[in-house]
Design an enzyme around this catalytic site. Sequence first.
Site, PDB file in Angstrom:
ATOM      1  N   ALA A 128       0.815  -1.217   0.000  1.00 39.56           N
ATOM      2  CA  ALA A 128       0.000   0.000   0.000  1.00 39.56           C
ATOM      3  C   ALA A 128       0.848   1.266   0.000  1.00 39.56           C
ATOM      4  O   ALA A 128       0.345   2.359   0.258  1.00 39.56           O
ATOM      5  CB  ALA A 128      -0.939  -0.011   1.201  1.00 39.56           C
ATOM      6  N   LEU A 130       3.215   2.069   2.090  1.00 45.76           N
ATOM      7  CA  LEU A 130       3.526   2.555   3.438  1.00 45.76           C
ATOM      8  C   LEU A 130       4.733   1.818   4.026  1.00 45.76           C
ATOM      9  O   LEU A 130       4.920   1.771   5.235  1.00 45.76           O
ATOM     10  CB  LEU A 130       2.294   2.401   4.347  1.00 45.76           C
ATOM     11  N   ASP A 177      13.001   4.359   3.305  1.00 49.07           N
ATOM     12  CA  ASP A 177      12.019   3.632   4.112  1.00 49.07           C
ATOM     13  C   ASP A 177      12.662   2.974   5.330  1.00 49.07           C
ATOM     14  O   ASP A 177      12.158   3.062   6.456  1.00 49.07           O
ATOM     15  CB  ASP A 177      11.311   2.566   3.271  1.00 49.07           C
TER      16      ASP A 177
HETATM   17  C1  GLA Z   1       9.873   3.050  -2.346  1.00 51.26           C
HETATM   18  C2  GLA Z   1      11.349   2.822  -2.085  1.00 51.26           C
HETATM   19  C3  GLA Z   1      12.022   4.087  -1.553  1.00 51.26           C
HETATM   20  C4  GLA Z   1      11.726   5.283  -2.435  1.00 51.26           C
HETATM   21  C5  GLA Z   1      10.227   5.390  -2.743  1.00 51.26           C
HETATM   22  C6  GLA Z   1       9.921   6.462  -3.744  1.00 51.26           C
HETATM   23  O1  GLA Z   1       9.183   3.296  -1.160  1.00 51.26           O
HETATM   24  O2  GLA Z   1      11.522   1.779  -1.135  1.00 51.26           O
HETATM   25  O3  GLA Z   1      13.412   3.874  -1.431  1.00 51.26           O
HETATM   26  O4  GLA Z   1      12.487   5.242  -3.614  1.00 51.26           O
HETATM   27  O5  GLA Z   1       9.711   4.161  -3.233  1.00 51.26           O
HETATM   28  O6  GLA Z   1      10.244   7.717  -3.232  1.00 51.26           O
END
Ligand code: GLA
Length: 391
Positions: A128, A130, A177
């Site tokens: 999703a 997140l 993330d």
């Molecule tokens: C995913 C990846 C992140 C980032 C985002 C886009 O969540 O895990 O490292 O690149 O996409 O900003």
Amino acid sequence: MSVDPAEVVNDFRQAFNGQSPPLIARAPGRINLIGEHTDYHDGFVLPAAIDREVLIAAGPRDDQTLQVLATAYNEHATIDLRTLRVAGVAGKTRWTDYIAGTAWALGEAGHKLVGANMAVRSDVPIGAGLASSACLEMAVARALCANSGIPWDAVVMAKLARKAENAFVGVQCGIMDQLVSGIGVAGHALLLDCRSLTVEPVTMPVDLSVVVMDTGIRRTLDTTEYAARRDACTVALRVIQERQANIRTLRDVDLPLLESIRQKVSIAAFRRAAHVIAENARPVQLAAAFTIGDWQLAGKLINASHASLRDLYEVSTPELDLITDLAKDTAGCYGARMTGAGFGGSAIALVTSDAVKSFISHVSAAYRAKGPSTGEVFACQLVSGASILSV
Ligand code: GLA
């Protein structure tokens, strides 16, 4: 929300002969306020850890295996720590890959792991947008470190978790993330410089709330499309580097420099790079807007980010466009945008705290009337990063 620790303790007892778990590790999912698809270009991002998280009850074993019960999948898996190796990336990723990959990355870094029994629960919706996989990796790292007596350093562990995802799982994600799941600060978003890894906590104003709008559309194309966006940017970067050898990544490029190579690359490559360059300025601008209390400016930046992801990076979907449009037309909303990689998943809205309740019921009803009947709209709290809970 958040998972009730009593539930994961119960899972552990049921799976492992009534034993009580010696430890519970947690790691949160995240929203990203702005700075999308900039982390793997060494750029700026402004994410926050949220009160949706993975909880792992864990305890040591005498052998060199991980025995894992995952309630989300109603599955039990055995992972042998002695035979972990990158098998080459093929086929569908299984939830166990994130766990095995994290154990593998810890081993590669020279850590000696003790075998473990683990029960895993999560209320981060999967696929999703997140960061459900990153927070699973960080919760596993937190649990395995505590179980094996390895000192915890959230930044070092975020790098290892990213390595697990890049090399073991096979998704070439950036560090955002894993890092925010590791070092989140309650009540704050984090302005992260993904080159230097310096962090500046940005206070979330109390009269503003972040509302998550999950479209209910689960990502399917993410791995290949994510890599395709990255590759298109690399094409533009290589052409720029032929002119200016000192440029390391798109973070070092400004729009006039990109403009100077417009004729040398495809329209798609030009657009992808144009998004990254403009988007990379926005996290610093949004942090400044929060500091001076200019919510209108904050909203404009968030809306501009969505338009750029939709039109230039082309990672939005009709459902994400619909739910952000509905949000923007609803009282109390300053701005809305997709969050995370895109191709489905969630958007966020910046909403005046007084209006959150009516905003949620209005957007949920309007989305259900015009879009899929799945999906969920909820306000989130900004929480601290991975930790050990007392049992
Ligand atoms: C995913 C990846 C992140 C980032 C985002 C886009 O969540 O895990 O490292 O690149 O996409 O900003």
